[in-house]
Design a protein around this motif. Structure first.
Motif, PDB file in Angstrom:
ATOM      1  N   GLU A  55      67.173  26.820  21.957  1.00  0.00           N
ATOM      2  CA  GLU A  55      65.968  26.951  21.137  1.00  0.00           C
ATOM      3  C   GLU A  55      64.807  26.297  21.887  1.00  0.00           C
ATOM      4  O   GLU A  55      64.970  25.205  22.451  1.00  0.00           O
ATOM      5  CB  GLU A  55      66.142  26.258  19.782  1.00  0.00           C
ATOM      6  N   ALA A  56      63.655  26.954  21.881  1.00  0.00           N
ATOM      7  CA  ALA A  56      62.481  26.414  22.573  1.00  0.00           C
ATOM      8  C   ALA A  56      61.254  26.571  21.681  1.00  0.00           C
ATOM      9  O   ALA A  56      60.998  27.646  21.141  1.00  0.00           O
ATOM     10  CB  ALA A  56      62.261  27.149  23.895  1.00  0.00           C
ATOM     11  N   SER A  57      60.516  25.488  21.531  1.00  0.00           N
ATOM     12  CA  SER A  57      59.301  25.543  20.709  1.00  0.00           C
ATOM     13  C   SER A  57      58.136  26.109  21.525  1.00  0.00           C
ATOM     14  O   SER A  57      58.162  26.139  22.757  1.00  0.00           O
ATOM     15  CB  SER A  57      58.949  24.145  20.194  1.00  0.00           C
ATOM     16  N   ASN A  58      57.096  26.567  20.808  1.00  0.00           N
ATOM     17  CA  ASN A  58      55.910  27.090  21.474  1.00  0.00           C
ATOM     18  C   ASN A  58      55.133  25.969  22.156  1.00  0.00           C
ATOM     19  O   ASN A  58      55.237  24.788  21.779  1.00  0.00           O
ATOM     20  CB  ASN A  58      55.006  27.810  20.472  1.00  0.00           C
ATOM     21  N   VAL A  59      54.334  26.336  23.137  1.00  0.00           N
ATOM     22  CA  VAL A  59      53.528  25.377  23.889  1.00  0.00           C
ATOM     23  C   VAL A  59      52.054  25.678  23.639  1.00  0.00           C
ATOM     24  O   VAL A  59      51.595  26.806  23.839  1.00  0.00           O
ATOM     25  CB  VAL A  59      53.834  25.460  25.401  1.00  0.00           C
ATOM     26  N   VAL A  60      51.332  24.662  23.185  1.00  0.00           N
ATOM     27  CA  VAL A  60      49.893  24.801  22.909  1.00  0.00           C
ATOM     28  C   VAL A  60      49.150  23.723  23.692  1.00  0.00           C
ATOM     29  O   VAL A  60      49.545  22.545  23.662  1.00  0.00           O
ATOM     30  CB  VAL A  60      49.592  24.657  21.402  1.00  0.00           C
ATOM     31  N   PHE A  61      48.088  24.134  24.375  1.00  0.00           N
ATOM     32  CA  PHE A  61      47.290  23.183  25.163  1.00  0.00           C
ATOM     33  C   PHE A  61      45.960  22.899  24.470  1.00  0.00           C
ATOM     34  O   PHE A  61      45.420  23.744  23.735  1.00  0.00           O
ATOM     35  CB  PHE A  61      47.033  23.735  26.571  1.00  0.00           C
ATOM     36  N   ASP A  62      45.428  21.685  24.708  1.00  0.00           N
ATOM     37  CA  ASP A  62      44.140  21.291  24.152  1.00  0.00           C
ATOM     38  C   ASP A  62      43.030  22.226  24.632  1.00  0.00           C
ATOM     39  O   ASP A  62      43.014  22.653  25.796  1.00  0.00           O
ATOM     40  CB  ASP A  62      43.785  19.860  24.586  1.00  0.00           C
ATOM     41  N   GLN A  63      42.116  22.521  23.713  1.00  0.00           N
ATOM     42  CA  GLN A  63      40.922  23.279  24.112  1.00  0.00           C
ATOM     43  C   GLN A  63      40.092  22.444  25.079  1.00  0.00           C
ATOM     44  O   GLN A  63      40.078  21.208  25.020  1.00  0.00           O
ATOM     45  CB  GLN A  63      40.083  23.612  22.888  1.00  0.00           C
ATOM     46  N   LYS A  64      39.380  23.132  25.936  1.00  0.00           N
ATOM     47  CA  LYS A  64      38.521  22.419  26.877  1.00  0.00           C
ATOM     48  C   LYS A  64      37.301  23.277  27.197  1.00  0.00           C
ATOM     49  O   LYS A  64      37.425  24.495  27.413  1.00  0.00           O
ATOM     50  CB  LYS A  64      39.283  22.074  28.157  1.00  0.00           C
ATOM     51  N   ALA A  65      36.130  22.645  27.183  1.00  0.00           N
ATOM     52  CA  ALA A  65      34.899  23.372  27.494  1.00  0.00           C
ATOM     53  C   ALA A  65      34.810  23.640  28.993  1.00  0.00           C
ATOM     54  O   ALA A  65      35.347  22.882  29.816  1.00  0.00           O
ATOM     55  CB  ALA A  65      33.689  22.565  27.047  1.00  0.00           C
ATOM     56  N   LEU A  76      40.338  22.181  40.787  1.00  0.00           N
ATOM     57  CA  LEU A  76      41.189  22.438  39.625  1.00  0.00           C
ATOM     58  C   LEU A  76      40.773  21.605  38.421  1.00  0.00           C
ATOM     59  O   LEU A  76      40.578  20.383  38.530  1.00  0.00           O
ATOM     60  CB  LEU A  76      42.653  22.152  39.961  1.00  0.00           C
ATOM     61  N   ALA A  77      40.636  22.266  37.276  1.00  0.00           N
ATOM     62  CA  ALA A  77      40.440  21.567  36.008  1.00  0.00           C
ATOM     63  C   ALA A  77      41.804  21.382  35.341  1.00  0.00           C
ATOM     64  O   ALA A  77      42.767  22.082  35.666  1.00  0.00           O
ATOM     65  CB  ALA A  77      39.515  22.376  35.111  1.00  0.00           C
ATOM     66  N   LYS A  78      41.878  20.444  34.387  1.00  0.00           N
ATOM     67  CA  LYS A  78      43.152  20.147  33.744  1.00  0.00           C
ATOM     68  C   LYS A  78      42.992  19.996  32.238  1.00  0.00           C
ATOM     69  O   LYS A  78      41.943  19.578  31.754  1.00  0.00           O
ATOM     70  CB  LYS A  78      43.750  18.840  34.286  1.00  0.00           C
ATOM     71  N   THR A  79      44.039  20.326  31.529  1.00  0.00           N
ATOM     72  CA  THR A  79      44.171  19.991  30.121  1.00  0.00           C
ATOM     73  C   THR A  79      45.647  19.680  29.869  1.00  0.00           C
ATOM     74  O   THR A  79      46.497  19.932  30.728  1.00  0.00           O
ATOM     75  CB  THR A  79      43.676  21.133  29.213  1.00  0.00           C
ATOM     76  N   LYS A  80      45.940  19.124  28.704  1.00  0.00           N
ATOM     77  CA  LYS A  80      47.335  18.781  28.421  1.00  0.00           C
ATOM     78  C   LYS A  80      47.766  19.403  27.087  1.00  0.00           C
ATOM     79  O   LYS A  80      46.930  19.847  26.297  1.00  0.00           O
ATOM     80  CB  LYS A  80      47.539  17.264  28.392  1.00  0.00           C
ATOM     81  N   MET A  81      49.055  19.407  26.873  1.00  0.00           N
ATOM     82  CA  MET A  81      49.580  20.003  25.644  1.00  0.00           C
ATOM     83  C   MET A  81      49.091  19.220  24.433  1.00  0.00           C
ATOM     84  O   MET A  81      48.878  18.002  24.503  1.00  0.00           O
ATOM     85  CB  MET A  81      51.106  20.042  25.682  1.00  0.00           C
ATOM     86  N   SER A  82      48.932  19.921  23.304  1.00  0.00           N
ATOM     87  CA  SER A  82      48.365  19.286  22.113  1.00  0.00           C
ATOM     88  C   SER A  82      49.397  18.976  21.031  1.00  0.00           C
ATOM     89  O   SER A  82      49.107  18.222  20.106  1.00  0.00           O
ATOM     90  CB  SER A  82      47.270  20.187  21.519  1.00  0.00           C
ATOM     91  N   ASP A 195      37.782  32.212  27.250  1.00  0.00           N
ATOM     92  CA  ASP A 195      38.566  33.094  26.392  1.00  0.00           C
ATOM     93  C   ASP A 195      39.807  32.341  25.918  1.00  0.00           C
ATOM     94  O   ASP A 195      40.055  31.191  26.320  1.00  0.00           O
ATOM     95  CB  ASP A 195      38.978  34.379  27.120  1.00  0.00           C
ATOM     96  N   ASN A 196      40.585  32.998  25.070  1.00  0.00           N
ATOM     97  CA  ASN A 196      41.830  32.416  24.558  1.00  0.00           C
ATOM     98  C   ASN A 196      42.991  33.091  25.285  1.00  0.00           C
ATOM     99  O   ASN A 196      43.399  34.199  24.940  1.00  0.00           O
ATOM    100  CB  ASN A 196      41.922  32.642  23.043  1.00  0.00           C
TER     101      ASN A 196
END
Length: 211
Positions: A55-65, A76-82, A195-196
């Motif tokens: 079983e694997a849960s979904n992965v969502v990353f923080d929004q970033k401007a 490279l820009a970075k964001t992390k999972m939320s 975009d998303n």
């Protein structure tokens, strides 16, 4: 003469009584002697050819401007999972052959748009048992979880976790927390369009510690 006969008779009676008592004692000793025997018991626990679950849960990353490229030349820009991520592996096959969990990342897309230079960085962490085992058993059968980089659009699978032969049986959780060093990170190139973006993470769990 009569007197002597009486004495002799009395002696014979006494001898009979004493002899009978000895026989009773001897017989009683044999009657209470302990007896022993052994038997066997048998139970066959059969293998289960369909005894692997994932079983694997979904992965969502923080929004970033969107940001302009920094003066230091970083590209490279970075964001992390939320939200926390949990992977659950259950090996109830009974085979003891170990297992291999691999993963790949498709391109992050929105329609015809692609998030260029996308890469997910997954840090190392520790698998924890769901099954109830003693601490010494857990230490001897615990699977390994690796730090990996997933480049979007790569066709090959990358091993994330594995259990060698004789290890990894039972149920295990691999947890990643968005608030500590186990958080997944998403890297992408500066200059992408807003975009998303979405992509599939494909996991594969197979018998044996290697592909």
């Amino acid at each position: 003469m009569k007197k002597n006969n009486k004495q002799l008779f009395v002696r014979k009676i006494l001898f009979f009584i004493l002899t009978s008592s000895l026989l009773v004692v001897s017989f009683s000793s044999r009657a209470f002697a302990a007896l022993s025997d052994t038997s066997t018991t048998n139970f066959e626990l059969l293998k289960n050819d369909n005894g692997l679950e994932l079983e694997a849960s979904n992965v969502v990353f923080d929004q970033k401007a969107i940001e302009k490229m920094p003066a230091n030349g970083a590209t490279l820009a970075k964001t992390k999972m939320s939200v926390p991520i949990e992977l659950k592996i259950n090996d109830f096959s009974g085979k003891g052959t170990g297992w291999n969990l691999s993963v790949k990342l498709d391109k992050l897309l929105e329609g015809q748009k692609e998030l260029k230079g996308a890469k997910i960085i997954i840090p190392a962490t520790t698998a924890t048992p769901v099954s109830s085992f003693e601490a010494s058993i857990i230490a001897s059968i615990k699977p390994d979880v690796s730090a990996i980089n997933l480049i979007a659009g790569t066709t090959g699978m990358t091993t994330l976790a594995k259990a060698d032969v004789g290890k990894g049986y039972g149920e295990w959780k691999i947890n990643y927390n968005n608030s500590d060093a186990t958080a997944w990170q998403l890297e992408y190139l500066y200059g992408n369009l807003a975009d998303n973006y979405t992509a599939n993470l494909t996991y594969q769990l197979k018998d044996g510690p290697t592909l």
